[in-house]
Write a protein that holds these residues in place. Structure first.
Motif, mmCIF file in Angstrom:
data_model
loop_
_atom_site.group_PDB
_atom_site.id
_atom_site.type_symbol
_atom_site.label_atom_id
_atom_site.label_comp_id
_atom_site.label_asym_id
_atom_site.label_seq_id
_atom_site.Cartn_x
_atom_site.Cartn_y
_atom_site.Cartn_z
ATOM 1 N N SER A 60 31.508 27.530 42.240
ATOM 2 C CA SER A 60 32.142 26.941 43.273
ATOM 3 C C SER A 60 31.404 25.701 43.946
ATOM 4 C CB SER A 60 32.737 27.848 44.204
ATOM 5 O OG SER A 60 31.456 28.535 45.107
ATOM 6 N N SER A 61 30.187 25.459 43.445
ATOM 7 C CA SER A 61 29.275 24.643 43.964
ATOM 8 C C SER A 61 28.728 24.780 45.554
ATOM 9 C CB SER A 61 30.063 22.910 43.975
ATOM 10 O OG SER A 61 30.462 22.777 42.398
ATOM 11 N N GLY A 62 28.743 25.991 45.629
ATOM 12 C CA GLY A 62 27.981 26.605 46.816
ATOM 13 C C GLY A 62 29.237 26.806 47.928
ATOM 14 N N ARG A 63 30.488 26.388 47.481
ATOM 15 C CA ARG A 63 31.418 26.836 48.444
ATOM 16 C C ARG A 63 31.951 28.119 49.063
ATOM 17 N NH1 ARG A 63 37.548 23.548 48.451
ATOM 18 N NH2 ARG A 63 38.147 24.453 50.518
ATOM 19 N N TYR A 64 32.190 29.068 48.005
ATOM 20 C CA TYR A 64 32.815 30.358 48.413
ATOM 21 C C TYR A 64 31.755 31.530 48.167
ATOM 22 C CZ TYR A 64 37.043 27.804 47.695
ATOM 23 O OH TYR A 64 38.224 27.021 48.226
ATOM 24 N N VAL A 65 31.963 32.409 49.164
ATOM 25 C CA VAL A 65 30.995 33.875 49.209
ATOM 26 C C VAL A 65 31.713 34.644 49.438
ATOM 27 C CG1 VAL A 65 29.167 34.902 50.300
ATOM 28 C CG2 VAL A 65 29.108 32.470 49.994
ATOM 29 N N GLU B 124 37.428 39.485 51.329
ATOM 30 C CA GLU B 124 37.809 38.373 51.965
ATOM 31 C C GLU B 124 36.636 37.371 51.349
ATOM 32 O OE1 GLU B 124 37.377 39.252 56.015
ATOM 33 O OE2 GLU B 124 35.221 39.527 56.033
ATOM 34 N N ILE B 125 37.175 35.809 51.634
ATOM 35 C CA ILE B 125 36.102 34.831 51.042
ATOM 36 C C ILE B 125 35.927 33.981 52.262
ATOM 37 C CG2 ILE B 125 38.131 33.620 50.195
ATOM 38 C CD1 ILE B 125 36.344 33.030 47.771
ATOM 39 N N LEU B 126 34.539 33.641 52.099
ATOM 40 C CA LEU B 126 34.017 32.468 53.273
ATOM 41 C C LEU B 126 33.754 31.258 52.641
ATOM 42 C CD1 LEU B 126 32.565 32.010 55.717
ATOM 43 C CD2 LEU B 126 30.391 32.473 54.802
ATOM 44 N N ASP B 127 34.735 30.383 53.192
ATOM 45 C CA ASP B 127 34.513 28.881 52.517
ATOM 46 C C ASP B 127 33.502 28.195 53.648
ATOM 47 O OD1 ASP B 127 35.156 26.362 52.046
ATOM 48 O OD2 ASP B 127 37.307 26.646 52.331
ATOM 49 N N GLN B 128 32.552 28.045 52.984
ATOM 50 C CA GLN B 128 31.333 27.485 53.675
ATOM 51 C C GLN B 128 31.391 26.005 53.927
ATOM 52 O OE1 GLN B 128 27.393 30.096 52.831
ATOM 53 N NE2 GLN B 128 28.197 29.252 50.737
ATOM 54 N N TRP B 129 32.525 25.490 53.404
ATOM 55 C CA TRP B 129 32.499 24.111 53.980
ATOM 56 C C TRP B 129 33.448 24.031 55.043
ATOM 57 C CZ3 TRP B 129 34.663 21.253 48.698
ATOM 58 C CH2 TRP B 129 33.903 21.125 47.647
ATOM 59 N N THR B 130 34.247 24.840 55.552
ATOM 60 C CA THR B 130 34.870 24.821 56.838
ATOM 61 C C THR B 130 34.181 25.921 57.628
ATOM 62 O OG1 THR B 130 36.571 26.375 56.113
ATOM 63 C CG2 THR B 130 37.096 24.007 55.590
ATOM 64 N N GLY B 131 33.502 26.875 57.141
ATOM 65 C CA GLY B 131 33.101 27.894 58.249
ATOM 66 C C GLY B 131 34.096 29.005 58.381
#
Length: 359
Positions: free
Chosen positions: A220-225, A244-251
């Motif tokens: 995901s190019s570092g976007r999802y965790v 659940e999934i963390l969207d690191q682009w939006t926090g």
């Protein structure tokens, strides 16, 4: 009103308070005898009165002839004093008896009894016999009820003793049931309604999510965790095995159901690979050497497809065989060893072929 009730009322009226028919009959017989004696006494009184009247007239004639002024003078002259006193006493007794008999004849109960039709003794005896039978049956029922009551009291004592013996077992049952409800997720103390199996698997799911994130961040190019969550689900659902999934682009953290088709595919692929790694660790380092991935690549854009294929290439470099089932044309250029399935009206054919990998 029934005939039996009519007879019962007539019997009660005829008894007039007497305990039995025999007693009432004896009382009436005594009264009838008294009436007869009274009637005889009255007759004798009437006869005596007639005799007295005649004697009075005779005495007056005699008195006039003998020169006495009153009968008393003549009586005193003719009857000795002792005899006269005895007769006067007898006369007084007679008057007393007459007054008694007259009062008896004037008694309303006696008059009513005299006017009442004679009782049907046979019918009364039959009614009395039936009443005696019912009394005997009631006595038997009463005795049976008393025996049953005593038996029930004994059973109550036995039951109380049994309850006393069962009380410790019941307490143990409550403890065991509480533990069972906790394990089943149905107890009110289990806030997350989580099964014991889910509680154990949750620890493994956390490990799987951590292992999956190693590849998911790259795909995901570092976007999802990904992360495990034990948040309680809505309604009657159970918790413990949620993701659940963390969207690191939006926090922002969101549910995995909000992922697009392509995102869901590489998230699922990352979880599958993470699960394989965890299983290998739990199996003492034994590797899952062969993996098959069925479809899903068509939902990826070119950049994401490239990231996914690079991860799969890395798996191959660790001596793992990765099988991909897909209709995506770009995969034919990237996968050197292929098995193509072609269908026709005569059936399907499988051709094995090798191509030079694209770079």
């Amino acid at each position: 009103i029934t005939e039996q009730e009519t007879l019962t009322q007539r019997l009660a009226h005829a008894l007039a308070g007497s305990p039995t028919i025999a007693t009432r009959s004896a009382h009436l017989a005594a009264e009838a005898e008294a009436i007869a004696r009274t009637r005889a006494a009255i007759q004798r009184t009437a006869a005596a009165a007639g005799n007295l009247d005649r004697a009075g007239r005779t005495a007056a004639t005699v008195l006039a002839a003998t020169g006495f002024t009153t009968p008393e003078e003549a009586r005193h002259a003719m009857i000795p004093g002792a005899e006269l006193a005895a007769r006067e006493s007898e006369l007084e007794a007679w008057r007393t008896a007459q007054a008694t008999h007259t009062a008896t004849l004037q008694d309303p109960d006696l008059a009513e009894a005299a006017a009442t039709e004679p009782a049907d003794e046979q019918t009364a005896e039959a009614i009395l016999a039936a009443a005696a039978d019912r009394l005997e049956a009631a006595a038997i029922d009463e005795s049976t009820s008393r025996a049953r009551r005593e038996a029930l009291l004994g059973q109550i004592d036995d039951l109380a003793q049994g309850i006393g013996r069962l009380a410790p077992l019941l307490e143990e049952h409550h403890v065991a049931k509480h533990l069972a409800d906790l394990a089943a997720g149905t107890s009110g103390d289990n806030q997350y309604r989580m099964h014991l199996e889910a509680y154990v698997l949750a620890a493994r799911l956390e490990e799987v999510a951590k292992a999956a994130n190693t590849r998911l961040e790259r795909m995901s190019s570092g976007r999802y965790v990904l992360s495990h969550t034990d948040a309680r689900t809505s309604g009657r659902g159970r918790s413990g095995l949620g993701l659940e999934i963390l969207d690191q682009w939006t926090g922002q953290t969101r549910d995995t159901t909000t992922l697009s088709g392509g995102e869901s595919f590489f998230a699922s692929l990352a979880l599958a690979l993470g699960l394989a790694d965890v299983v290998a660790q739990e199996a003492g380092g034994s590797q899952l050497d062969t993996l098959f991935i069925d479809e899903g690549f068509g939902s990826l854009d070119d950049e994401t497809l490239e990231e996914v294929l690079e991860v799969l290439d890395e798996l191959r470099s660790y001596s793992r065989t990765v099988g991909v089932v897909s209709h995506v044309a770009d995969l034919r250029r990237r996968i050197p060893t292929q098995m193509q399935v072609r269908k026709s009206q005569d059936g399907s054919t499988v051709n094995a072929m090798a191509t030079a990998p694209a770079h």
